[in-house]
Write a protein that holds these residues in place. Structure first.
Motif, PDB file in Angstrom:
ATOM      1  N   LEU A 153       0.857  -1.173   0.000  1.00 25.58           N
ATOM      2  CA  LEU A 153       0.000   0.000   0.000  1.00 25.58           C
ATOM      3  C   LEU A 153       0.895   1.226   0.000  1.00 25.58           C
ATOM      4  CD1 LEU A 153      -2.687  -1.055   2.661  1.00 25.58           C
ATOM      5  CD2 LEU A 153      -2.856  -1.222   0.170  1.00 25.58           C
ATOM      6  N   GLY A 154       0.989   1.908  -1.135  1.00 26.99           N
ATOM      7  CA  GLY A 154       1.925   3.024  -1.251  1.00 26.99           C
ATOM      8  C   GLY A 154       3.342   2.523  -1.058  1.00 26.99           C
ATOM      9  N   SER A 155       4.105   3.176  -0.188  1.00 26.62           N
ATOM     10  CA  SER A 155       5.477   2.749   0.066  1.00 26.62           C
ATOM     11  C   SER A 155       5.569   1.739   1.207  1.00 26.62           C
ATOM     12  CB  SER A 155       6.349   3.967   0.408  1.00 26.62           C
ATOM     13  OG  SER A 155       5.900   4.594   1.610  1.00 26.62           O
ATOM     14  N   PHE A 156       4.420   1.301   1.728  1.00 26.34           N
ATOM     15  CA  PHE A 156       4.390   0.421   2.893  1.00 26.34           C
ATOM     16  C   PHE A 156       4.085  -1.027   2.511  1.00 26.34           C
ATOM     17  CE2 PHE A 156       3.250   4.658   4.306  1.00 26.34           C
ATOM     18  CZ  PHE A 156       4.057   4.839   5.421  1.00 26.34           C
ATOM     19  N   GLU A 157       4.659  -1.943   3.276  1.00 22.51           N
ATOM     20  CA  GLU A 157       4.286  -3.346   3.212  1.00 22.51           C
ATOM     21  C   GLU A 157       3.547  -3.684   4.502  1.00 22.51           C
ATOM     22  OE1 GLU A 157       7.842  -5.581   2.590  1.00 22.51           O
ATOM     23  OE2 GLU A 157       7.839  -5.222   0.427  1.00 22.51           O
ATOM     24  N   VAL A 158       2.287  -4.064   4.378  1.00 23.15           N
ATOM     25  CA  VAL A 158       1.433  -4.342   5.528  1.00 23.15           C
ATOM     26  C   VAL A 158       1.205  -5.848   5.610  1.00 23.15           C
ATOM     27  CG1 VAL A 158      -0.792  -3.906   6.622  1.00 23.15           C
ATOM     28  CG2 VAL A 158       0.306  -2.110   5.261  1.00 23.15           C
ATOM     29  N   THR A 159       1.617  -6.443   6.704  1.00 24.43           N
ATOM     30  CA  THR A 159       1.458  -7.882   6.902  1.00 24.43           C
ATOM     31  C   THR A 159       0.228  -8.136   7.766  1.00 24.43           C
ATOM     32  OG1 THR A 159       3.851  -8.199   6.786  1.00 24.43           O
ATOM     33  CG2 THR A 159       2.573  -9.993   7.721  1.00 24.43           C
ATOM     34  N   MET A 160      -0.624  -9.033   7.284  1.00 24.31           N
ATOM     35  CA  MET A 160      -1.881  -9.341   7.968  1.00 24.31           C
ATOM     36  C   MET A 160      -1.900 -10.809   8.372  1.00 24.31           C
ATOM     37  SD  MET A 160      -3.702  -6.472   7.769  1.00 24.31           S
ATOM     38  CE  MET A 160      -5.325  -7.098   8.224  1.00 24.31           C
ATOM     39  N   ALA A 161      -2.513 -11.091   9.514  1.00 21.50           N
ATOM     40  CA  ALA A 161      -2.771 -12.468   9.945  1.00 21.50           C
ATOM     41  C   ALA A 161      -4.013 -12.468  10.819  1.00 21.50           C
ATOM     42  CB  ALA A 161      -1.584 -13.039  10.713  1.00 21.50           C
ATOM     43  N   ASN A 162      -4.935 -13.351  10.517  1.00 20.51           N
ATOM     44  CA  ASN A 162      -6.160 -13.496  11.304  1.00 20.51           C
ATOM     45  C   ASN A 162      -6.893 -12.161  11.454  1.00 20.51           C
ATOM     46  OD1 ASN A 162      -8.013 -15.076  12.756  1.00 20.51           O
ATOM     47  ND2 ASN A 162      -7.044 -14.592  14.708  1.00 20.51           N
ATOM     48  N   GLY A 163      -6.896 -11.372  10.393  1.00 20.20           N
ATOM     49  CA  GLY A 163      -7.639 -10.114  10.395  1.00 20.20           C
ATOM     50  C   GLY A 163      -6.980  -8.979  11.140  1.00 20.20           C
ATOM     51  N   GLN A 164      -5.733  -9.132  11.560  1.00 18.87           N
ATOM     52  CA  GLN A 164      -5.017  -8.087  12.288  1.00 18.87           C
ATOM     53  C   GLN A 164      -3.716  -7.744  11.560  1.00 18.87           C
ATOM     54  OE1 GLN A 164      -6.453  -6.603  14.690  1.00 18.87           O
ATOM     55  NE2 GLN A 164      -7.405  -7.971  16.182  1.00 18.87           N
ATOM     56  N   ILE A 165      -3.285  -6.500  11.706  1.00 18.06           N
ATOM     57  CA  ILE A 165      -1.990  -6.085  11.166  1.00 18.06           C
ATOM     58  C   ILE A 165      -0.902  -6.554  12.125  1.00 18.06           C
ATOM     59  CG2 ILE A 165      -0.533  -4.131  10.508  1.00 18.06           C
ATOM     60  CD1 ILE A 165      -3.106  -2.546   9.958  1.00 18.06           C
ATOM     61  N   THR A 166      -0.023  -7.426  11.658  1.00 19.01           N
ATOM     62  CA  THR A 166       1.035  -7.950  12.516  1.00 19.01           C
ATOM     63  C   THR A 166       2.362  -7.235  12.306  1.00 19.01           C
ATOM     64  OG1 THR A 166       1.572  -9.679  10.899  1.00 19.01           O
ATOM     65  CG2 THR A 166      -0.037 -10.219  12.620  1.00 19.01           C
ATOM     66  N   ALA A 167       2.498  -6.476  11.222  1.00 13.99           N
ATOM     67  CA  ALA A 167       3.725  -5.704  10.997  1.00 13.99           C
ATOM     68  C   ALA A 167       3.491  -4.708   9.874  1.00 13.99           C
ATOM     69  CB  ALA A 167       4.899  -6.616  10.648  1.00 13.99           C
ATOM     70  N   ILE A 168       4.182  -3.570   9.964  1.00  7.61           N
ATOM     71  CA  ILE A 168       4.215  -2.587   8.883  1.00  7.61           C
ATOM     72  C   ILE A 168       5.676  -2.255   8.622  1.00  7.61           C
ATOM     73  CG2 ILE A 168       3.554  -0.279   8.112  1.00  7.61           C
ATOM     74  CD1 ILE A 168       1.153  -0.430   9.995  1.00  7.61           C
ATOM     75  N   HIS A 169       6.104  -2.426   7.385  1.00  6.83           N
ATOM     76  CA  HIS A 169       7.477  -2.120   6.982  1.00  6.83           C
ATOM     77  C   HIS A 169       7.466  -1.085   5.869  1.00  6.83           C
ATOM     78  CE1 HIS A 169       8.173  -5.998   9.016  1.00  6.83           C
ATOM     79  NE2 HIS A 169       9.426  -5.612   9.149  1.00  6.83           N
ATOM     80  N   ARG A 170       8.573  -0.375   5.785  1.00  5.23           N
ATOM     81  CA  ARG A 170       8.779   0.569   4.683  1.00  5.23           C
ATOM     82  C   ARG A 170      10.259   0.565   4.346  1.00  5.23           C
ATOM     83  NH1 ARG A 170      10.726   5.652   4.158  1.00  5.23           N
ATOM     84  NH2 ARG A 170       9.895   6.979   2.478  1.00  5.23           N
ATOM     85  N   ALA A 171      10.570   0.298   3.086  1.00  7.58           N
ATOM     86  CA  ALA A 171      11.961   0.252   2.636  1.00  7.58           C
ATOM     87  C   ALA A 171      12.798  -0.689   3.509  1.00  7.58           C
ATOM     88  CB  ALA A 171      12.564   1.651   2.619  1.00  7.58           C
ATOM     89  N   GLY A 172      12.221  -1.833   3.875  1.00  4.65           N
ATOM     90  CA  GLY A 172      12.927  -2.814   4.680  1.00  4.65           C
ATOM     91  C   GLY A 172      13.033  -2.476   6.157  1.00  4.65           C
ATOM     92  N   GLN A 173      12.399  -1.408   6.593  1.00  2.51           N
ATOM     93  CA  GLN A 173      12.501  -0.927   7.967  1.00  2.51           C
ATOM     94  C   GLN A 173      11.174  -1.161   8.687  1.00  2.51           C
ATOM     95  OE1 GLN A 173      15.007   2.752   9.344  1.00  2.51           O
ATOM     96  NE2 GLN A 173      13.085   3.462   8.494  1.00  2.51           N
ATOM     97  N   GLU A 174      11.247  -1.683   9.912  1.00  2.33           N
ATOM     98  CA  GLU A 174      10.034  -1.960  10.672  1.00  2.33           C
ATOM     99  C   GLU A 174       9.455  -0.658  11.232  1.00  2.33           C
ATOM    100  OE1 GLU A 174       8.507  -5.264  13.926  1.00  2.33           O
ATOM    101  OE2 GLU A 174      10.568  -4.521  14.073  1.00  2.33           O
ATOM    102  N   ILE A 175       8.253  -0.335  10.829  1.00  2.00           N
ATOM    103  CA  ILE A 175       7.563   0.872  11.281  1.00  2.00           C
ATOM    104  C   ILE A 175       6.708   0.572  12.502  1.00  2.00           C
ATOM    105  CG2 ILE A 175       5.915   2.662  10.651  1.00  2.00           C
ATOM    106  CD1 ILE A 175       8.558   2.852   9.151  1.00  2.00           C
ATOM    107  N   ALA A 176       6.008  -0.559  12.463  1.00  2.00           N
ATOM    108  CA  ALA A 176       5.151  -0.970  13.581  1.00  2.00           C
ATOM    109  C   ALA A 176       5.222  -2.476  13.713  1.00  2.00           C
ATOM    110  CB  ALA A 176       3.713  -0.522  13.365  1.00  2.00           C
ATOM    111  N   ARG A 177       5.243  -2.962  14.951  1.00  3.45           N
ATOM    112  CA  ARG A 177       5.288  -4.400  15.211  1.00  3.45           C
ATOM    113  C   ARG A 177       3.884  -4.990  15.236  1.00  3.45           C
ATOM    114  NH1 ARG A 177      10.150  -6.378  18.620  1.00  3.45           N
ATOM    115  NH2 ARG A 177      10.992  -5.941  16.555  1.00  3.45           N
ATOM    116  N   GLY A 178       2.924  -4.162  15.080  1.00  2.00           N
ATOM    117  CA  GLY A 178       1.538  -4.587  15.030  1.00  2.00           C
ATOM    118  C   GLY A 178       0.644  -3.369  15.150  1.00  2.00           C
ATOM    119  N   LEU A 179      -0.509  -3.437  14.520  1.00  2.38           N
ATOM    120  CA  LEU A 179      -1.534  -2.405  14.675  1.00  2.38           C
ATOM    121  C   LEU A 179      -2.843  -3.161  14.695  1.00  2.38           C
ATOM    122  CD1 LEU A 179      -1.727   1.022  12.774  1.00  2.38           C
ATOM    123  CD2 LEU A 179      -3.651  -0.119  13.875  1.00  2.38           C
ATOM    124  N   THR A 180      -3.385  -3.340  15.892  1.00  8.02           N
ATOM    125  CA  THR A 180      -4.462  -4.295  16.062  1.00  8.02           C
ATOM    126  C   THR A 180      -5.713  -3.658  16.648  1.00  8.02           C
ATOM    127  OG1 THR A 180      -3.498  -4.903  18.203  1.00  8.02           O
ATOM    128  CG2 THR A 180      -2.922  -6.265  16.320  1.00  8.02           C
TER     129      THR A 180
END
Length: 576
Positions: free
Chosen positions: A29-56
């Motif tokens: 999504l844009g410059s972000f990679e959003v990882t999802m599992a079981n309906g929750q965001i488990t990680a957000i990365h940008r340019a290989g850098q961890e932005i959030a360890r979860g957004l639930t």
């Protein structure tokens, strides 16, 4: 085990359950990679850098247990849509979550939750995790709901209370020099605005700081009426790094020369006879000591005799963890006489007044308990030949809120459980990174005192935050579970090795992982040899006491290619 479609037998061997781990999907999504599992965001990365360890999106019940949710993710071009439902323990609730880009370098998460029944809750809504160690000690700017600003930093030593209040927006530098800006908006069902708040999740053993909806200063639990609507959003934006980068980051933890602490064998409350049966029938592991858990109001002579027999069979000194119920002035001498009467030779003891088995906010109402100086003096009188410990029989959270007077004790200790807030495989392994930070905080408060991690288990042995740990008859991966299924699989062995690797970097003198009986047992009477896979990791770690880094790494490499080869192949991508 094939990664695409593992058999039930493979899953059982690794995880102790044939339930598959939640499948992860990654969305651009844009410059972000959003990882999802079981309906929750488990990680957000940008340019290989961890932005959030979860957004639930979470609903925590009146005992702080996370209510399980079922969710669907209907296809949506250029964004993520989640429809979630909660129907458990008298709580009916539904919510929608939308994640979509807001330009190339911004991302917005919006949620709407609707109560379908009346219930009590402690928290409802969005939570974002700021990853550790990347954020530790980093400068932080807070914008408040009323418009004011505060300049501070993410704390280095673990904070017992919230490091940031009344949050409408956060801004801080990323490791590559870019600036991360996070904006929060929320309204109560009555339409009034709600601020967010931050807690130092390392306090509970999580490798993150957490910014969450609402405030712990507000009354909880709070009543929710059917039809109540909760609206919230979090916007994440990244500003590119300036050409001239200032030095804003410092070393978080300076590892000591690696030395593996000695390992003890735990006997849970009331499990002396079972522990004795296990080591008699299925073989005794090596151990530096035996640590038995007792309650002053449930002293059983048969249990004490079995504990004594276990210590003698293992040729180990005996340590005790003791809950003191009732008035210490009367109870401590009584229980000391009972223990001596059964012939137990106690080498050291960590006793705790029963009211401190529950957790209290630093600024909240604390129970009326005699001063710890007086309490520890009573324990020393009752056990004059034993080393007397201070700390908590529960977790780091509680010791960090009630530090013992160090001039009245001989050592300091606490327990550890990695599933207080989350229970997925990746989070459990990530959370081991908090152990050196706990040790640093311990050292700052109790300089020169020996430090023991008195218990570490995947299963939650006690719940300071609610009535009891959560029963888990179906063997699910769940937070605060009384019995975690992974104790029965190879996962537990690899987790023990991860715990030991982190503790070897600290000043910890000793630790306990697993147990000789109970949910965290290294035994299983139904197994061919009566042992769980974790037995091999336990035995190896016991034999490695005092080992340097090279010796430790060599033994871990051996175990990963022999006993735990299948599990390591499935889990190595999760290790951090």
């Amino acid at each position: 085990m094939t990664s695409g479609n593992p058999s039930a037998a493979d899953l059982k061997a690794i995880f102790g359950t044939d339930r598959k781990p939640d499948a992860e999907t990654t969305h651009r999504l844009g410059s972000f990679e959003v990882t999802m599992a079981n309906g929750q965001i488990t990680a957000i990365h940008r340019a290989g850098q961890e932005i959030a360890r979860g957004l639930t999106y979470l609903l925590r019940d009146k005992d702080w247990a996370t209510c399980p949710a079922d969710s669907d993710m209907p296809h949506a071009a250029g964004k993520i849509d989640v429809q979630g439902r909660i129907d458990a323990s008298g709580i009916a609730f539904s919510y929608s979550l939308t994640v979509e880009p807001d330009g190339h370098d911004a991302l917005t998460v919006r949620s709407i939750g609707v109560a379908k029944s009346d219930f009590l809750a402690n928290r409802i809504g969005l939570t974002i995790l700021h990853p550790v160690p990347d954020t530790v000690g980093v400068p932080l700017e807070i914008r408040h709901l009323g418009g004011g600003h505060t300049q501070c930093q993410f704390p280095r030593h673990i904070q017992p209370s919230q490091p940031a209040f009344d949050i409408a927006a956060l801004s801080y530098p990323l490791p590559d020099g870019a600036t991360l800006q996070i904006t929060f908006e929320a309204t109560n069902p009555d339409g009034t605005p709600v601020c967010f708040e931050m807690e130092d999740q390392r306090n509970w053993g999580d490798a993150s700081y957490k910014t969450y909806i609402g405030s712990l200063l507000d009354p909880w639990p709070f009543a929710v009426k059917a039809g109540a609507v909760f609206k919230q959003s979090i916007r994440i934006a990244v500003s590119p790094a300036s050409k001239v980068r200032s030095k804003t980051r410092t070393t978080v933890h300076k590892p000591r020369p690696f030395r593996l602490p000695e390992l003890g064998a735990s006997i849970p409350l009331g499990q002396g006879p079972e522990a004795l049966l296990n080591i008699t029938h299925h073989g005794a592991p090596p151990a530096a000591f035996v640590s038995a858990y007792l309650r002053s109001d449930r002293i059983d002579p048969d249990d004490l005799q079995a504990i004594k027999d276990v210590a003698e069979l293992l040729s180990c000194p005996l340590r005790l963890e003791l809950e003191i119920h009732g008035k210490p002035k009367e109870t401590v001498p009584q229980v000391a006489r009972k223990i001596r009467g059964c012939g137990l030779n106690v080498a050291q003891i960590l006793a705790c007044p029963a009211p401190y088995l529950k957790s209290y906010q630093p600024g909240g109402d604390w129970p009326d308990v005699e001063p710890l100086e007086v309490f520890y003096a009573r324990v020393r009188d009752g056990f004059p030949t034993a080393a007397i410990g201070g700390g908590m029989l529960t977790y780091f959270t509680e010791i960090n809120r009630k530090w013992p007077p160090t001039d009245t004790i001989d050592f300091i200790g606490h327990a550890y459980c990695p599933i207080i807030h989350a229970s997925d495989d990746k989070t459990i392994l990530q959370n081991a990174a908090t152990l050196p930070l706990m040790a640093d905080t311990i050292a700052a408060h109790a300089r020169g005192l020996p430090y023991d991690l008195i218990s570490a288990s995947l299963s939650m042995r006690s719940n300071p935050y609610g009535a009891v740990p959560v029963p888990n008859p179906e063997g699910r991966r769940m937070a605060m579970a009384q019995a975690d299924p992974r104790e029965g699989g190879a996962f537990a062995g690899l987790w023990m090795l991860a715990i030991a690797e982190k503790l070897g970097q600290t000043h910890a003198r000793s630790f306990c992982v697993g147990a000789l009986a109970g949910p965290a047992s290294i035994y299983d009477a139904c197994a061919k040899d009566g042992r769980r896979p974790s037995f091999d990791a336990f035995a190896a770690l016991a034999n490695l006491a005092g080992a340097d880094r090279q010796t430790f790494d060599a033994e871990v490499a051996r175990l990963r290619t022999t006993t735990y080869a299948q599990a390591w192949a499935a889990l190595r991508h999760l290790h951090v």
